[in-house]
Design a protein around this motif. Structure first.
Motif, mmCIF file in Angstrom:
data_model
loop_
_atom_site.group_PDB
_atom_site.id
_atom_site.type_symbol
_atom_site.label_atom_id
_atom_site.label_comp_id
_atom_site.label_asym_id
_atom_site.label_seq_id
_atom_site.Cartn_x
_atom_site.Cartn_y
_atom_site.Cartn_z
ATOM 1 N N LEU A 56 90.731 58.723 138.590
ATOM 2 C CA LEU A 56 90.636 60.722 139.027
ATOM 3 C C LEU A 56 91.170 61.301 139.788
ATOM 4 C CD1 LEU A 56 86.630 59.446 140.781
ATOM 5 C CD2 LEU A 56 87.556 60.384 138.360
ATOM 6 N N THR A 57 92.412 60.201 140.145
ATOM 7 C CA THR A 57 93.465 61.057 140.518
ATOM 8 C C THR A 57 94.151 62.066 140.500
ATOM 9 O OG1 THR A 57 94.895 59.082 140.961
ATOM 10 C CG2 THR A 57 93.582 59.353 142.770
ATOM 11 N N ILE A 58 94.573 62.097 138.800
ATOM 12 C CA ILE A 58 94.839 63.373 138.257
ATOM 13 C C ILE A 58 93.873 64.144 137.335
ATOM 14 C CG2 ILE A 58 96.203 60.816 136.933
ATOM 15 C CD1 ILE A 58 94.862 60.923 134.691
ATOM 16 N N TYR A 59 92.817 63.956 137.776
ATOM 17 C CA TYR A 59 92.111 65.284 137.347
ATOM 18 C C TYR A 59 91.675 65.943 138.260
ATOM 19 C CZ TYR A 59 90.690 61.586 133.865
ATOM 20 O OH TYR A 59 90.917 60.965 132.799
ATOM 21 N N LYS A 60 92.245 67.792 137.856
ATOM 22 C CA LYS A 60 91.850 68.517 138.456
ATOM 23 C C LYS A 60 90.533 68.857 138.623
ATOM 24 C CE LYS A 60 92.532 73.803 139.522
ATOM 25 N NZ LYS A 60 92.691 74.522 138.178
ATOM 26 N N TRP A 61 89.450 68.912 139.401
ATOM 27 C CA TRP A 61 88.166 69.359 139.408
ATOM 28 C C TRP A 61 87.135 69.887 139.417
ATOM 29 C CZ3 TRP A 61 84.640 65.389 140.173
ATOM 30 C CH2 TRP A 61 85.080 64.363 141.235
ATOM 31 N N SER A 62 86.580 70.172 137.963
ATOM 32 C CA SER A 62 86.209 71.458 137.789
ATOM 33 C C SER A 62 84.777 71.544 137.876
ATOM 34 C CB SER A 62 86.817 71.626 135.763
ATOM 35 O OG SER A 62 86.620 70.518 135.613
ATOM 36 N N VAL A 63 84.477 73.061 137.508
ATOM 37 C CA VAL A 63 83.050 73.608 137.925
ATOM 38 C C VAL A 63 81.989 72.378 136.548
ATOM 39 C CG1 VAL A 63 81.206 75.027 137.579
ATOM 40 C CG2 VAL A 63 83.064 75.317 138.857
ATOM 41 N N PRO A 64 82.384 72.718 135.081
ATOM 42 C CA PRO A 64 82.096 71.642 134.368
ATOM 43 C C PRO A 64 81.689 70.238 134.684
ATOM 44 C CG PRO A 64 83.753 72.987 133.585
ATOM 45 C CD PRO A 64 83.490 73.124 134.661
ATOM 46 N N MET A 65 83.366 70.006 135.589
ATOM 47 C CA MET A 65 83.182 68.451 136.020
ATOM 48 C C MET A 65 81.723 68.027 136.856
ATOM 49 S SD MET A 65 85.321 66.253 137.400
ATOM 50 C CE MET A 65 87.323 65.942 135.734
ATOM 51 N N MET A 66 81.900 68.983 137.824
ATOM 52 C CA MET A 66 81.045 68.759 138.974
ATOM 53 C C MET A 66 79.859 68.217 139.105
ATOM 54 S SD MET A 66 81.563 70.413 142.292
ATOM 55 C CE MET A 66 81.740 72.203 142.141
ATOM 56 N N MET A 67 79.646 69.296 138.675
ATOM 57 C CA MET A 67 78.671 69.719 137.463
ATOM 58 C C MET A 67 76.692 68.564 136.290
ATOM 59 S SD MET A 67 77.058 73.640 137.275
ATOM 60 C CE MET A 67 75.857 73.054 136.429
ATOM 61 N N SER A 68 78.127 67.354 135.750
ATOM 62 C CA SER A 68 78.084 67.261 135.110
ATOM 63 C C SER A 68 77.998 65.804 135.186
ATOM 64 C CB SER A 68 79.096 66.853 134.156
ATOM 65 O OG SER A 68 78.881 65.281 133.736
ATOM 66 N N ILE A 69 78.458 64.883 137.230
ATOM 67 C CA ILE A 69 78.152 64.013 138.025
ATOM 68 C C ILE A 69 76.462 64.517 138.907
ATOM 69 C CG2 ILE A 69 79.044 62.920 140.136
ATOM 70 C CD1 ILE A 69 81.968 63.477 138.845
ATOM 71 N N THR A 70 76.587 65.702 139.502
ATOM 72 C CA THR A 70 75.248 66.606 140.175
ATOM 73 C C THR A 70 74.436 66.356 139.040
ATOM 74 O OG1 THR A 70 77.385 67.511 141.131
ATOM 75 C CG2 THR A 70 74.379 67.667 141.346
#
Length: 170
Positions: A56-70
């Motif tokens: 996870l440290t190499i990925y830049k957090w984005s809205v689609p990623m955060m929304m998928s996890i949520t």
């Protein structure tokens, strides 16, 4: 069933020596085990001086990623909460008014009750609106990157507005 009976009839029923070739006729023998494959993989990476993936440290957090996890988290949380409340309704003594009186006897302030209502309504509204977003994706609409971000922010905004409205006006 007919295939099993036909094969047993052709091979003859021998009780002293069972024939398992019926079940394994099309199975190919495995050349290596998973452990051997894994050791080969890591040996090759070490020989080529490849670093281990930092996950996870190499990925830049984005809205689609955060929304998928949520979305997944709210789905698991809501199903767990519904199961827990259903089990509690079956197992615990008393009825609904008894537990409602118990909550009223805690004498917590209106702000804490409002915050608790928002904490209860936000996962429901978020999961509902994001589910509608996923249904639109199932129809093949909204896959462009600008649309993904726009619908993501729309879902977040609608979830916050709806949860606040439900918490304070109902």
């Amino acid at each position: 069933m007919a295939l099993l009976l036909r094969t047993l009839a052709r091979q003859g029923v021998c009780l002293s020596r069972p024939h398992y070739s019926v079940f394994f006729r099309h199975a190919a023998p495995m050349g290596t085990t998973a452990k051997e494959e894994m050791n080969t993989f890591w040996a090759k990476n070490a020989k080529l001086s490849r670093p281990m993936s930092p996950h996870l440290t190499i990925y830049k957090w984005s809205v689609p990623m955060m929304m998928s996890i949520t979305f997944r988290g709210t789905g698991v949380g809501l199903s767990g909460a519904i199961s827990a409340f259903a089990l509690a309704a079956l197992v615990l003594p008393g009825n609904y008014p008894h537990y409602l009186d118990l909550i009223h006897s805690l004498s917590v302030g209106p702000y804490l009750i409002g915050l608790a209502k928002i904490c209860l309504t936000f996962p429901v509204t978020f999961h509902t609106f994001n589910g509608i977003r996923h249904l639109c994706w199932d129809l093949g609409k909204g896959f462009g990157l600008p649309e993904v971000y726009r619908t993501g922010y729309t879902v977040i905004g609608l979830s916050v507005i709806t949860s606040v409205a439900v918490a304070f006006f109902l």
